[in-house]
Scaffold this motif. Structure first.
Motif: not given
Length: 186
Positions: A77-80, A89-97, A116-123, A125-133
């Motif tokens: 959390q401290k790192f994030m 700089k928007g360096v993570l925007e539009d990258k998958p996570a 909780s880990m997804a929240l900073p990634l959304l900030h 601008g990353m594109l989150l993927s989960g595990i499909p059923y």
């Protein structure tokens, strides 16, 4: 060279095992997996500490932490919280996570930790993927794994190793992340 960053914190080694399995999935898709940690204070960790360059140049990110009262560990959390320069700089925007976690009990807060880990990634601008059923292991697992991400439950015979379902879900998560990163890069 294009690579996917697998960034984690692990205190006892369980999250590290997930990170390594996810990296295997990434590499099965002929992409480099760069495995890094935020802390090498524990003897079970044998990966380099992440650099700003690792984060800025990756084409995708897998982020992992043990569960701590339903949240990511404070070191991650401290790192994030210190990635404001990358955010500006928007360096993570539009990258998958993807996100992954481990806990010492079945109902120890894994899903809330993944969120909780997804929240900073959304900030970022990353594109989150989960595990499909469509992943059969989600229907049969009696240990870790959820649609929010790969996970491991440290219990009984799985105290020192991942279950077969956990291994498969982590590996497939890495493969999926690699395929998404490749498509987005094109």
């Amino acid at each position: 060279m294009s690579y996917i960053l697998v960034l984690y914190y692990s205190q006892h080694g369980a999250t590290k095992k997930l990170a390594e399995r996810i990296a295997m999935g990434i590499e099965s898709e002929n992409l480099e997996a760069r495995v890094r940690t935020v802390s090498t204070e524990h003897p079970s960790v044998h990966h380099s500490v992440v650099s700003e360059q690792d984060l800025e140049q990756c084409i995708g990110l897998a982020l992992g932490s043990p569960t701590r009262f339903g949240q990511m560990a404070w070191r991650l959390q401290k790192f994030m919280q210190n990635t404001s320069a990358q955010w500006l700089k928007g360096v993570l925007e539009d990258k998958p996570a993807i996100v992954f976690t481990s806990s010492s009990s079945m109902h120890g807060g894994q899903e809330s930790t993944l969120l909780s880990m997804a929240l900073p990634l959304l900030h970022h601008g990353m594109l989150l993927s989960g595990i499909p059923y469509s992943a059969p292991e989600l229907h049969q697992t009696t240990t870790g794994g959820s649609p929010y991400g790969a996970s491991h439950v440290v219990q009984n015979e799985y105290a020192d190793k991942l279950s077969d379902d956990e291994k498969k879900l982590a590996f497939e998560s890495g493969k999926r992340l690699a395929r998404l990163a490749r498509k987005l890069k094109e």
